[in-house]
Design a protein around this motif. Structure first.
Motif, PDB file in Angstrom:
ATOM      1  N   THR A 111      -3.933  16.440   0.146  1.00 43.54           N
ATOM      2  CA  THR A 111      -4.821  15.330   0.501  1.00 43.54           C
ATOM      3  C   THR A 111      -4.841  14.199  -0.510  1.00 43.54           C
ATOM      4  O   THR A 111      -5.316  13.106  -0.192  1.00 43.54           O
ATOM      5  N   SER A 112      -4.369  14.428  -1.737  1.00 43.04           N
ATOM      6  CA  SER A 112      -4.362  13.366  -2.746  1.00 43.04           C
ATOM      7  C   SER A 112      -3.166  12.455  -2.555  1.00 43.04           C
ATOM      8  O   SER A 112      -2.151  12.843  -1.965  1.00 43.04           O
ATOM      9  N   PRO A 160       4.456  17.557  -0.058  1.00 42.41           N
ATOM     10  CA  PRO A 160       4.286  16.105   0.026  1.00 42.41           C
ATOM     11  C   PRO A 160       2.842  15.710   0.316  1.00 42.41           C
ATOM     12  O   PRO A 160       2.090  16.463   0.945  1.00 42.41           O
ATOM     13  N   SER A 161       2.475  14.527  -0.135  1.00 38.56           N
ATOM     14  CA  SER A 161       1.141  14.023   0.179  1.00 38.56           C
ATOM     15  C   SER A 161       1.081  13.632   1.648  1.00 38.56           C
ATOM     16  O   SER A 161       2.112  13.419   2.303  1.00 38.56           O
ATOM     17  N   LEU A 162      -0.130  13.526   2.161  1.00 43.11           N
ATOM     18  CA  LEU A 162      -0.293  13.095   3.550  1.00 43.11           C
ATOM     19  C   LEU A 162       0.094  11.627   3.710  1.00 43.11           C
ATOM     20  O   LEU A 162       0.597  11.223   4.759  1.00 43.11           O
ATOM     21  N   TYR A 183      -4.889   7.595   3.352  1.00 41.39           N
ATOM     22  CA  TYR A 183      -5.613   8.863   3.194  1.00 41.39           C
ATOM     23  C   TYR A 183      -5.452   9.375   1.756  1.00 41.39           C
ATOM     24  O   TYR A 183      -4.361   9.733   1.322  1.00 41.39           O
ATOM     25  N   ASP A 184      -6.536   9.415   1.023  1.00 39.76           N
ATOM     26  CA  ASP A 184      -6.535   9.921  -0.357  1.00 39.76           C
ATOM     27  C   ASP A 184      -7.905  10.514  -0.647  1.00 39.76           C
ATOM     28  O   ASP A 184      -8.854   9.791  -0.952  1.00 39.76           O
ATOM     29  N   ILE A 185      -8.013  11.823  -0.511  1.00 43.99           N
ATOM     30  CA  ILE A 185      -9.280  12.505  -0.780  1.00 43.99           C
ATOM     31  C   ILE A 185      -9.039  13.578  -1.824  1.00 43.99           C
ATOM     32  O   ILE A 185      -8.158  14.423  -1.670  1.00 43.99           O
ATOM     33  N   GLN A 186      -9.828  13.505  -2.891  1.00 42.14           N
ATOM     34  CA  GLN A 186      -9.647  14.442  -3.994  1.00 42.14           C
ATOM     35  C   GLN A 186     -10.944  15.200  -4.275  1.00 42.14           C
ATOM     36  O   GLN A 186     -12.035  14.671  -4.071  1.00 42.14           O
ATOM     37  N   PHE A 187     -10.767  16.407  -4.747  1.00 41.71           N
ATOM     38  CA  PHE A 187     -11.914  17.227  -5.156  1.00 41.71           C
ATOM     39  C   PHE A 187     -12.018  17.149  -6.673  1.00 41.71           C
ATOM     40  O   PHE A 187     -11.082  17.511  -7.382  1.00 41.71           O
ATOM     41  N   TRP A 188     -13.138  16.634  -7.166  1.00 41.74           N
ATOM     42  CA  TRP A 188     -13.292  16.486  -8.611  1.00 41.74           C
ATOM     43  C   TRP A 188     -14.525  17.223  -9.124  1.00 41.74           C
ATOM     44  O   TRP A 188     -15.438  17.530  -8.373  1.00 41.74           O
ATOM     45  N   ARG A 189     -14.485  17.501 -10.414  1.00 40.40           N
ATOM     46  CA  ARG A 189     -15.654  18.049 -11.106  1.00 40.40           C
ATOM     47  C   ARG A 189     -15.947  17.190 -12.318  1.00 40.40           C
ATOM     48  O   ARG A 189     -15.031  16.634 -12.939  1.00 40.40           O
ATOM     49  N   GLY A 190     -17.230  17.102 -12.660  1.00 40.73           N
ATOM     50  CA  GLY A 190     -17.588  16.279 -13.801  1.00 40.73           C
ATOM     51  C   GLY A 190     -18.891  16.720 -14.428  1.00 40.73           C
ATOM     52  O   GLY A 190     -19.675  17.470 -13.836  1.00 40.73           O
TER      53      GLY A 190
END
Length: 324
Positions: A225-226, A237-239, A247-254
């Motif tokens: 998804t990134s 491969p990326s979408l 389309y660029d969706i990322q899962f982040w933590r902070g």
């Protein structure tokens, strides 16, 4: 005259004490334990990442950092506890794109305000999610997955490990023009098992969560998804590469603190966190997990929070995700 000087001296001393107390409050209180709230169970990705930071942060801050696990649905309980804590540098929380950006819209009534109740310290990591499927699904591209879904009445069953995966999936299915059925599971591990067993047709999983199953052929990858490929799954491969425009969706933590701590606390905590993130052991472990290490400034992290709240609000409203 002597008496006046004595009174004046005492006033000066009192003022100095008040000033020293103010400085101590602004810098946190070395020696007092710092609580690091993790909104998921021990042993999970957030817990592991948090505990990797503990030794270096303890050394830098002069206080023992203690992990406090508060697992709950979508991390609401831990975030609420952190939001209500004093902004004195003694409470921190590991938030993520779900607990911060998605929950802001997903919940009709949320016990905390993701923007108002927290001060961003630094984004720790980010990663795309692998669109993984059971090996019975023909083909290897996202278009192959969509074509297969259109042949199935009601589409495919998608195992949902959390709100970020659900929102990312809903945005993707909408763009592909296919129907899917979301089946909710309590976390990544049961979602993985459901796909491997054929109970679910697919899921959106982190590169680490899907790595072993992809290697053994128990799952296949249809894209990430990134916008960029994962450093640990460079063959996926990326979408965007596959024609899914924008389309660029990322899962982040902070790392976040309760709202409005003194600037000195923010600066001190940020320095300790970034030094911990950039220590060789932490960098190596994050790379093994398939994570892109970040370590940005509080202002940069705040911009990402605001951007993703707006992004996921649009996705949730347009996809018709039910509010909680």
């Amino acid at each position: 005259m002597t008496r006046h000087r004595s009174v004046g001296g005492r006033l000066l001393l009192f003022a100095a004490v008040l000033a020293s107390v103010s400085v101590a409050q602004a810098q946190g209180t070395p020696g007092r334990p710092i609580r690091l709230i993790v909104t998921s169970a021990p042993g999970g990705p957030a817990d592991v990442q948090g505990r990797l930071l503990v030794p270096k942060m303890t050394e830098m801050l002069g206080s023992t950092v203690v992990v406090d696990n508060r697992p709950s649905s979508n991390g609401v309980v831990g975030m609420e506890i952190a939001a209500r804590a004093a902004p004195d540098g003694l409470t921190l929380v590991i938030g993520n794109s779900g607990t911060v950006a998605i929950n802001a819209t997903l919940y009709a009534s949320l016990a905390y305000d993701p923007e108002r109740d927290f001060t961003p310290i630094t984004q720790m990591s980010t990663t795309g999610m692998i669109v993984a499927g059971h090996p019975r699904i023909p083909g290897n591209t996202i278009q192959d997955l969509a074509a297969y879904a259109k042949t199935r009445k009601g589409g495919l069953n998608i195992a949902i490990p959390g709100s970020t995966g659900e929102a990312a999936g809903d945005a993707l299915w909408r763009q592909l023009g296919v129907r899917m059925t979301n089946v909710h599971y309590k976390g990544s591990a049961p979602s993985e098992r459901a796909v491997v067993a054929g109970e679910a047709d697919g899921s959106l999983l982190t590169p680490l969560a899907s790595a072993a199953h992809l290697k053994t052929g128990q799952m296949k990858a249809f894209g990430i998804t990134s916008a960029e490929r994962s450093p640990v799954r460079p063959e996926v491969p990326s979408l965007i590469e596959q024609g899914i425009t924008g389309y660029d969706i990322q899962f982040w933590r902070g790392l976040l603190a309760p709202a409005k701590p003194p600037p000195a606390i923010v600066a001190r905590t940020h320095k300790a966190a970034v030094e911990a993130l950039n220590s060789p052991e932490v960098r190596d472990r994050f790379r093994q997990f398939g994570l892109v290490l970040v370590g940005n400034t509080p202002a940069e992290f705040r911009t990402i929070v605001q951007r993703d709240i707006a992004k996921f609000r649009k996705i949730i409203i347009e996809s018709g995700m039910p509010r909680l």
